[in-house]
Design a protein around this motif. Structure first.
Motif, mmCIF file in Angstrom:
data_model
loop_
_atom_site.group_PDB
_atom_site.id
_atom_site.type_symbol
_atom_site.label_atom_id
_atom_site.label_comp_id
_atom_site.label_asym_id
_atom_site.label_seq_id
_atom_site.Cartn_x
_atom_site.Cartn_y
_atom_site.Cartn_z
ATOM 1 N N TYR A 127 0.853 -1.206 -0.070
ATOM 2 C CA TYR A 127 0.081 0.015 0.005
ATOM 3 C C TYR A 127 0.865 1.453 -0.021
ATOM 4 N N ALA A 128 2.107 1.047 -0.098
ATOM 5 C CA ALA A 128 2.938 2.608 0.020
ATOM 6 C C ALA A 128 3.681 2.499 -1.343
ATOM 7 N N ARG A 129 3.877 3.950 -1.833
ATOM 8 C CA ARG A 129 4.573 3.877 -3.241
ATOM 9 C C ARG A 129 5.292 5.251 -3.128
ATOM 10 N N LEU A 130 6.357 5.459 -3.713
ATOM 11 C CA LEU A 130 6.996 6.667 -4.013
ATOM 12 C C LEU A 130 6.165 7.599 -4.946
ATOM 13 N N PRO A 131 6.257 8.719 -4.815
ATOM 14 C CA PRO A 131 5.279 9.603 -5.656
ATOM 15 C C PRO A 131 5.575 9.767 -7.165
ATOM 16 N N ASN A 132 4.644 10.162 -7.728
ATOM 17 C CA ASN A 132 4.838 10.586 -9.177
ATOM 18 C C ASN A 132 5.364 11.695 -9.268
ATOM 19 N N LEU A 146 1.186 6.603 1.406
ATOM 20 C CA LEU A 146 0.551 5.122 1.782
ATOM 21 C C LEU A 146 -0.675 5.316 1.930
ATOM 22 N N GLY A 147 -1.676 4.231 1.797
ATOM 23 C CA GLY A 147 -3.099 4.568 1.943
ATOM 24 C C GLY A 147 -3.858 3.119 1.232
ATOM 25 N N GLY A 148 -5.013 3.073 1.535
ATOM 26 C CA GLY A 148 -5.722 1.873 1.016
ATOM 27 C C GLY A 148 -5.792 0.682 1.937
ATOM 28 N N HIS A 149 -5.215 0.786 3.144
ATOM 29 C CA HIS A 149 -4.980 -0.291 4.000
ATOM 30 C C HIS A 149 -6.183 -0.135 4.936
ATOM 31 N N CYS A 150 -6.543 0.772 5.319
ATOM 32 C CA CYS A 150 -7.296 0.666 6.686
ATOM 33 C C CYS A 150 -8.630 -0.233 6.758
ATOM 34 N N ARG A 151 -9.276 -0.296 5.762
ATOM 35 C CA ARG A 151 -10.511 -1.179 5.786
ATOM 36 C C ARG A 151 -10.201 -2.641 5.764
ATOM 37 N N TYR A 152 -8.810 -3.094 5.484
ATOM 38 C CA TYR A 152 -8.606 -4.396 5.335
ATOM 39 C C TYR A 152 -7.548 -4.963 6.562
ATOM 40 N N ILE A 153 -6.632 -3.978 6.908
ATOM 41 C CA ILE A 153 -5.535 -4.301 7.952
ATOM 42 C C ILE A 153 -5.398 -3.199 8.880
ATOM 43 N N ALA A 154 -6.172 -2.309 9.232
ATOM 44 C CA ALA A 154 -5.781 -1.310 10.050
ATOM 45 C C ALA A 154 -7.193 -1.091 10.871
ATOM 46 N N PRO A 155 -7.530 -1.762 11.783
ATOM 47 C CA PRO A 155 -8.867 -1.580 12.222
ATOM 48 C C PRO A 155 -9.038 -0.397 13.174
#
Length: 413
Positions: A127-132, A146-155
């Protein structure tokens, strides 16, 4: 009759246009370097784990982890668009609210838990990437999204941002009933880490005098401000920005807002656990990197008109879609976006249907012209839900409006 919008199903975005070519396959050319994972990220996790009271299984408790008090509505400095001299915007603002200076929102324990969830190795990998390079300015291996992780693995983080208490606080500041956007725009982080490599540290200004001189230059030359996002507009309506880490003695690292006279204003005195609010969809702004060798980590969530508020959200995909933002992974991003828009439309349709039958039950005459306007609004909402998808829309990034003074913006629809 079928209308052909493109020559091919997914026209390839061009790198020279500031776009991510491999956006459908995970943008792995933007993966976080192993050196950063092994050095600075591992060090951060060790520091968190070493805290005597740290609990990696902590559950979110609004009574314990939200430190906001009713009095902060009065003591927090806020600004309207008019206060900032902004009389013309690229889209219709949701209200006259522009920004709120930092106010206490969450406890240090909550901050630690959000960082712990976000910097786990599997989160960094997926879910983490260097910027454009089309978004960023002056970035290194230490700057990433970093993002998109909360729904799945960051309760813990998911529950915090989805709590009705947080939505109520934001709604009261903005003056409109708001709710969090979809998962990809919930609890994402803008990260700039302090280097632990002695050779890299030598290249960074060391004295207070040199650091302040660099800051003065940047304030006069806003296009040179180092940032993993650069000057931009948000695709979400309201951004809640929580400071999660800012190294002691850091110089820089504030949120910078471009005012109506085309100058940069830095939102002052960000502190750990404090939140800033901006109507980012109409405010040109930048998340600045410290000019010192300091951590700067913010947790950001987009908020928009809540389902059932009587308003449809005005969110877009310009800055956030996978061909622009490497951390936005194609299938999860677009699936969550469509789920979000359809749910909002469902709630709006239900509300409008009930209004029609309530008026009918009261014997009121049916208003055709008003209903036509209502349906046209929903028709436009559906169109706007797909018009920036890569299959039909791959213009160069950043768009011209990002570099256009407010007064020269074209009239919005």
């Amino acid at each position: 009759m079928t209308v052909a919008y493109t020559e091919s199903a997914y026209p390839v975005p061009l790198k020279e246009n500031g776009l991510i070519v491999e956006y459908k396959s995970g943008a792995h050319s933007h993966d976080i370097p192993q050196k950063t994972r092994d050095l600075e990220i591992a060090h951060m996790l060790e520091l968190l784990k070493a805290k005597p009271t740290f609990n990696p299984n902590l559950k979110f408790d609004p009574k314990k982890h939200l430190v906001f008090k009713e009095e902060y509505y009065k003591t927090t400095t806020t600004a309207t668009l008019e206060d900032l001299g902004i009389t013309k915007t690229r889209t219709a603002p949701i209200s006259g609210f522009a920004a709120a200076h930092p106010f206490p929102l969450i406890s240090q324990e909550a901050v630690d838990m959000m960082l712990w969830e976000a910097f786990q190795p599997n989160v960094i990998e997926n879910y983490a990437r260097l910027p454009n390079s089309g978004l960023s300015k002056g970035t290194t291996r230490l700057d990433f999204h970093l993002g998109g992780h909360c729904r799945y693995i960051a309760p813990f983080t998911w529950d915090l941002y989805n709590s009705p208490e947080v939505s109520e606080i934001i709604s009261n500041f903005v003056g409109v009933k708001l709710g969090p956007m979809f998962n990809s725009e919930l609890g994402h982080m803008n990260v700039s880490l302090a280097s632990l490599d002695p050779e890299e540290v030598k290249e960074i200004p060391q004295t207070k005098e040199d650091l302040l001189a660099k800051m003065e230059h940047l304030d006069k030359n806003k296009d040179d401000v180092p940032s993993s996002l650069g000057l931009h507009y948000d695709s979400g309506t309201i951004a809640l920005v929580i400071m999660l880490d800012l190294g002691e003695g850091a110089v820089g690292g504030e949120t910078g807002i471009v005012t109506g006279d085309d100058k940069m204003f830095r939102v002052p005195d960000p502190k750990i656990g404090y939140a800033t609010l901006i109507q980012g969809i109409v405010l040109k702004h930048v998340a600045t990197k410290p000019v010192s060798n300091s951590n700067r980590i913010t947790g950001v969530t987009g908020y928009a008109a809540a389902p059932g508020s009587g308003k449809l959200d005005n969110c877009r995909n310009t800055s956030n879609k996978p061909s622009v933002l490497p951390r936005a992974i194609h299938t999860p991003y677009w699936s969550e976006w469509i789920e979000y828009r359809f749910k909002n439309l469902e709630a709006h349709l239900k509300q409008e249907r009930e209004k029609v039958m309530e008026r009918f039950a009261k014997g009121a005459e049916f208003d055709q012209l008003a209903m036509i306007d209502t349906i046209k609004e929903m028709e436009k909402y559906l169109h706007d839900s797909w018009k920036e998808m890569e299959a039909v829309h791959n213009p160069p990034y950043p768009p011209a409006e990002f570099n256009t003074p407010y007064q020269d913006l074209p009239d919005y629809e």
